[in-house]
Motif scaffolding. Sequence first.
Motif, PDB file in Angstrom:
ATOM      1  N   LEU A  26      24.391  17.565  52.904  1.00 40.89           N
ATOM      2  CA  LEU A  26      24.841  18.136  51.644  1.00 40.89           C
ATOM      3  C   LEU A  26      24.134  17.494  50.458  1.00 40.89           C
ATOM      4  CD1 LEU A  26      27.103  20.089  50.430  1.00 40.89           C
ATOM      5  CD2 LEU A  26      28.350  17.975  49.995  1.00 40.89           C
ATOM      6  N   LEU A  27      23.880  16.198  50.554  1.00 42.70           N
ATOM      7  CA  LEU A  27      23.261  15.462  49.459  1.00 42.70           C
ATOM      8  C   LEU A  27      21.741  15.510  49.508  1.00 42.70           C
ATOM      9  CD1 LEU A  27      25.615  12.338  49.449  1.00 42.70           C
ATOM     10  CD2 LEU A  27      25.723  14.348  47.953  1.00 42.70           C
ATOM     11  N   GLY A  28      21.190  16.204  50.499  1.00 43.70           N
ATOM     12  CA  GLY A  28      19.746  16.340  50.594  1.00 43.70           C
ATOM     13  C   GLY A  28      19.034  15.080  51.038  1.00 43.70           C
ATOM     14  N   ILE A  29      19.740  14.240  51.795  1.00 46.54           N
ATOM     15  CA  ILE A  29      19.192  12.957  52.231  1.00 46.54           C
ATOM     16  C   ILE A  29      18.730  13.083  53.672  1.00 46.54           C
ATOM     17  CG2 ILE A  29      19.769  10.550  52.725  1.00 46.54           C
ATOM     18  CD1 ILE A  29      21.832  10.803  50.378  1.00 46.54           C
ATOM     19  N   ASP A  30      17.460  12.793  53.904  1.00 51.99           N
ATOM     20  CA  ASP A  30      16.885  12.918  55.239  1.00 51.99           C
ATOM     21  C   ASP A  30      17.190  11.708  56.108  1.00 51.99           C
ATOM     22  OD1 ASP A  30      15.204  14.079  57.297  1.00 51.99           O
ATOM     23  OD2 ASP A  30      13.718  12.571  56.744  1.00 51.99           O
ATOM     24  N   ARG A  69      20.507   3.822  46.440  1.00 56.01           N
ATOM     25  CA  ARG A  69      21.542   4.843  46.305  1.00 56.01           C
ATOM     26  C   ARG A  69      22.548   4.591  47.423  1.00 56.01           C
ATOM     27  NH1 ARG A  69      20.858  11.495  46.379  1.00 56.01           N
ATOM     28  NH2 ARG A  69      23.056  11.962  45.897  1.00 56.01           N
ATOM     29  N   VAL A  70      23.752   4.212  47.055  1.00 50.45           N
ATOM     30  CA  VAL A  70      24.741   3.785  48.032  1.00 50.45           C
ATOM     31  C   VAL A  70      25.800   4.881  48.189  1.00 50.45           C
ATOM     32  CG1 VAL A  70      26.288   1.944  48.760  1.00 50.45           C
ATOM     33  CG2 VAL A  70      24.359   1.414  47.257  1.00 50.45           C
ATOM     34  N   ILE A  71      25.981   5.334  49.414  1.00 53.88           N
ATOM     35  CA  ILE A  71      26.945   6.375  49.750  1.00 53.88           C
ATOM     36  C   ILE A  71      28.029   5.745  50.620  1.00 53.88           C
ATOM     37  CG2 ILE A  71      27.266   8.675  50.738  1.00 53.88           C
ATOM     38  CD1 ILE A  71      25.174   8.597  48.501  1.00 53.88           C
ATOM     39  N   ALA A  72      29.293   5.912  50.214  1.00 50.95           N
ATOM     40  CA  ALA A  72      30.402   5.334  50.978  1.00 50.95           C
ATOM     41  C   ALA A  72      31.514   6.379  51.097  1.00 50.95           C
ATOM     42  CB  ALA A  72      30.923   4.074  50.305  1.00 50.95           C
ATOM     43  N   PRO A  73      31.602   7.070  52.229  1.00 49.76           N
ATOM     44  CA  PRO A  73      32.661   8.067  52.393  1.00 49.76           C
ATOM     45  C   PRO A  73      33.967   7.447  52.881  1.00 49.76           C
ATOM     46  CG  PRO A  73      31.220   8.096  54.296  1.00 49.76           C
ATOM     47  CD  PRO A  73      30.646   7.065  53.347  1.00 49.76           C
ATOM     48  N   ASP A  74      35.067   8.108  52.541  1.00 48.00           N
ATOM     49  CA  ASP A  74      36.315   7.913  53.270  1.00 48.00           C
ATOM     50  C   ASP A  74      36.208   8.751  54.535  1.00 48.00           C
ATOM     51  OD1 ASP A  74      37.740   6.205  51.577  1.00 48.00           O
ATOM     52  OD2 ASP A  74      38.546   7.862  50.391  1.00 48.00           O
ATOM     53  N   ARG A 101      17.833  10.459  61.742  1.00 51.14           N
ATOM     54  CA  ARG A 101      18.436  10.283  60.420  1.00 51.14           C
ATOM     55  C   ARG A 101      18.592   8.806  60.047  1.00 51.14           C
ATOM     56  NH1 ARG A 101      20.620  15.222  59.087  1.00 51.14           N
ATOM     57  NH2 ARG A 101      20.283  14.482  56.952  1.00 51.14           N
ATOM     58  N   VAL A 102      18.257   7.904  60.958  1.00 53.50           N
ATOM     59  CA  VAL A 102      18.520   6.481  60.772  1.00 53.50           C
ATOM     60  C   VAL A 102      17.219   5.766  60.407  1.00 53.50           C
ATOM     61  CG1 VAL A 102      19.414   4.366  61.811  1.00 53.50           C
ATOM     62  CG2 VAL A 102      20.420   6.586  62.430  1.00 53.50           C
ATOM     63  N   ARG A 103      17.126   5.305  59.185  1.00 52.39           N
ATOM     64  CA  ARG A 103      15.975   4.496  58.757  1.00 52.39           C
ATOM     65  C   ARG A 103      16.078   3.077  59.312  1.00 52.39           C
ATOM     66  NH1 ARG A 103      14.535   2.802  52.479  1.00 52.39           N
ATOM     67  NH2 ARG A 103      12.806   1.385  53.011  1.00 52.39           N
ATOM     68  N   ALA A 104      17.268   2.532  59.310  1.00 50.05           N
ATOM     69  CA  ALA A 104      17.556   1.218  59.884  1.00 50.05           C
ATOM     70  C   ALA A 104      19.041   1.197  60.195  1.00 50.05           C
ATOM     71  CB  ALA A 104      17.176   0.092  58.922  1.00 50.05           C
ATOM     72  N   LEU A 105      19.424   0.299  61.093  1.00 50.34           N
ATOM     73  CA  LEU A 105      20.796   0.254  61.589  1.00 50.34           C
ATOM     74  C   LEU A 105      21.373  -1.134  61.353  1.00 50.34           C
ATOM     75  CD1 LEU A 105      23.026   1.748  63.278  1.00 50.34           C
ATOM     76  CD2 LEU A 105      21.953   0.737  65.306  1.00 50.34           C
ATOM     77  N   PHE A 163      33.402  11.875  63.550  1.00 45.73           N
ATOM     78  CA  PHE A 163      33.105  11.041  62.398  1.00 45.73           C
ATOM     79  C   PHE A 163      31.600  11.003  62.131  1.00 45.73           C
ATOM     80  CE2 PHE A 163      37.159   8.649  63.535  1.00 45.73           C
ATOM     81  CZ  PHE A 163      37.877   9.134  62.450  1.00 45.73           C
ATOM     82  N   ALA A 164      30.815  10.884  63.183  1.00 38.89           N
ATOM     83  CA  ALA A 164      29.364  10.847  63.018  1.00 38.89           C
ATOM     84  C   ALA A 164      28.849  12.165  62.448  1.00 38.89           C
ATOM     85  CB  ALA A 164      28.693  10.544  64.352  1.00 38.89           C
ATOM     86  N   ALA A 165      29.355  13.270  62.950  1.00 43.23           N
ATOM     87  CA  ALA A 165      28.927  14.578  62.448  1.00 43.23           C
ATOM     88  C   ALA A 165      29.299  14.750  60.981  1.00 43.23           C
ATOM     89  CB  ALA A 165      29.542  15.689  63.292  1.00 43.23           C
ATOM     90  N   ASP A 166      30.466  14.234  60.581  1.00 41.53           N
ATOM     91  CA  ASP A 166      30.855  14.306  59.172  1.00 41.53           C
ATOM     92  C   ASP A 166      29.895  13.504  58.305  1.00 41.53           C
ATOM     93  OD1 ASP A 166      33.075  15.832  59.856  1.00 41.53           O
ATOM     94  OD2 ASP A 166      34.495  14.166  59.692  1.00 41.53           O
ATOM     95  N   ALA A 167      29.534  12.299  58.748  1.00 41.43           N
ATOM     96  CA  ALA A 167      28.632  11.463  57.959  1.00 41.43           C
ATOM     97  C   ALA A 167      27.265  12.119  57.807  1.00 41.43           C
ATOM     98  CB  ALA A 167      28.496  10.086  58.614  1.00 41.43           C
ATOM     99  N   VAL A 168      26.752  12.663  58.891  1.00 44.62           N
ATOM    100  CA  VAL A 168      25.453  13.342  58.825  1.00 44.62           C
ATOM    101  C   VAL A 168      25.569  14.616  57.985  1.00 44.62           C
ATOM    102  CG1 VAL A 168      23.703  14.531  60.207  1.00 44.62           C
ATOM    103  CG2 VAL A 168      24.611  12.326  60.960  1.00 44.62           C
TER     104      VAL A 168
END
Length: 269
Positions: free
Chosen positions: A86-90, A52-57, A114-118, A76-81
């Motif tokens: 919102l999408l229910g992604i841990d 599931r690929v999420i790509a925000p502006d 929140r980071v599974r891998a970087l 920017f980081a707070a917006d991404a998190v």
Amino acid sequence: MPTATINDALIAYTDSDPDGGTGNVLLLLHGHAFDRSMWDGQVRRFAADGWRVIAPDLRGFGESEVTAGIVYTEEFAADAVGLLDLLGIDKAVVLGYSMGGQVAMEIQHSYPQRVRALAIVDTVPQAEDAAGRRRRHTTADRLIAEGMQDYAADVLGVMIAGYNVDKLPEVAGMVLQMIRRSPAAGAAAAMRGRAERRGFADTLRAVQVPALVIAGTDDAFDGGAAARMHELMPHSSFARIDGAGHTPSLEQPEEFDRVLGAFLTGLSQ
């Protein structure tokens, strides 16, 4: 095109599977004066592999709302998190390119759970020195005064390798148009925020999740930064992409996707 109000700003984003699961999630963060369209190829490629690929502006870019003045890396980081919330992604594999790489490192710093891998692509981990801060604020002033047209032409030959401007005209045209359509107020606000960003060396030393560093062999901005980040992170791998400058995902997409794909496959093995 989905949108969401995150931290009082309207954020546009791509979600390859809005009805999908929350297990294998890849979050893609674009660079300065780019937008989420830079990731269209990766969205298709990795969605086909079951991600599931999420790509925000990011705020101030693409179709997201502009916040004038200054937008800090932390915002920017707070917006991404907030979008993940919102999408229910841990957790997500967080990949950031250039400015987005600094946002990814800020997520690792402030929201490591929140980071599974970087994955970090063509960016630098250090804070700006006094000269760098002045340069970024001067550039922000120029963007407000002159707009994006001439700036885009001026930076094209460093955003991709100079030899690829002629060799890859479709890529050069795409990059030029992305920068030109970027809102000047949003680009200036982000440039001012980057001038004040933290250094991430200690953050990288503390990374305990799998990590990947990618750099174009001819990235004009690198100066050894990619190798240093790889050395700092205890569980990282490192790949250079030949035939590419600052934007290997567009200049050499097949090799970029091969490297990223191998990393993602390894996470589930």
